[in-house]
Design a protein around this motif. Sequence first.
Motif, PDB file in Angstrom:
ATOM      1  N   ASP A 158      55.475 -28.240 -31.596  1.00  0.00           N
ATOM      2  CA  ASP A 158      55.160 -27.313 -32.674  1.00  0.00           C
ATOM      3  C   ASP A 158      54.187 -26.261 -32.140  1.00  0.00           C
ATOM      4  O   ASP A 158      53.876 -26.232 -30.948  1.00  0.00           O
ATOM      5  CB  ASP A 158      54.610 -28.053 -33.891  1.00  0.00           C
ATOM      6  CG  ASP A 158      53.293 -28.758 -33.626  1.00  0.00           C
ATOM      7  OD1 ASP A 158      52.649 -28.487 -32.592  1.00  0.00           O
ATOM      8  OD2 ASP A 158      52.903 -29.585 -34.455  1.00  0.00           O
ATOM      9  N   THR A 214      61.968 -27.931 -34.117  1.00  0.00           N
ATOM     10  CA  THR A 214      60.916 -28.150 -35.115  1.00  0.00           C
ATOM     11  C   THR A 214      61.472 -28.024 -36.534  1.00  0.00           C
ATOM     12  O   THR A 214      60.719 -27.817 -37.482  1.00  0.00           O
ATOM     13  CB  THR A 214      59.764 -27.147 -34.923  1.00  0.00           C
ATOM     14  OG1 THR A 214      60.284 -25.823 -35.049  1.00  0.00           O
ATOM     15  CG2 THR A 214      59.087 -27.328 -33.574  1.00  0.00           C
ATOM     16  N   SER A 232      55.249 -29.409 -38.219  1.00  0.00           N
ATOM     17  CA  SER A 232      54.081 -28.985 -37.451  1.00  0.00           C
ATOM     18  C   SER A 232      53.027 -30.077 -37.537  1.00  0.00           C
ATOM     19  O   SER A 232      52.489 -30.341 -38.617  1.00  0.00           O
ATOM     20  CB  SER A 232      53.529 -27.672 -37.995  1.00  0.00           C
ATOM     21  OG  SER A 232      52.412 -27.260 -37.231  1.00  0.00           O
TER      22      SER A 232
END
Length: 175
Positions: free
Chosen positions: A30, A120, A140
């Motif tokens: 992330d 992600t 994240s």
Amino acid sequence: MNTIKLSATVFSFFTLMIFTSCNVEPLDTDLLGNIINPSSLAGTYRMTSFNTGIPTDLNNDGTASTNQMLETSCFNNNVLIINPNATFTLTSKGVGISSAITLECYTDPDISGTWVLDGTVLTLLFVESSVQNSKVFSVSGRSLTNSVPLGEIVGTTSTNAAVFLNSSYNIIYTR
């Protein structure tokens, strides 16, 4: 002798090709550099905010907020469980509008399905009312964010009547 040299050269060439042609895929990370993979994603996430593009005053205290979780307890205890076997369970609690045009909390049946991680981006896949649906989250660190550029939220008028509003929103789950 030349046959031995030729064989050694060919063997060396193929050995070199085998070891240098292996492509090591980079790890997905992330923005904070946290490594993201299916095993690191598994866990229980709690809804920590429901941020809207339009401030609302659902609790009628005179102070509007863009985080609906600060305005009502209807979203409390919403959880998303990501299982390591690529399945998930998501609770569905929120705020709606009653037939008397007032705010009311609701609890829908849990949503279950499968998930896919691509870099992600986490995609939840599920069937609801015989229709295939998906929810997309950005990953994240210990947070999952579902962003909706234009959706429907609950708000109130100046006379405190409950209304549906069109707004962007972000729902954040944190592990």
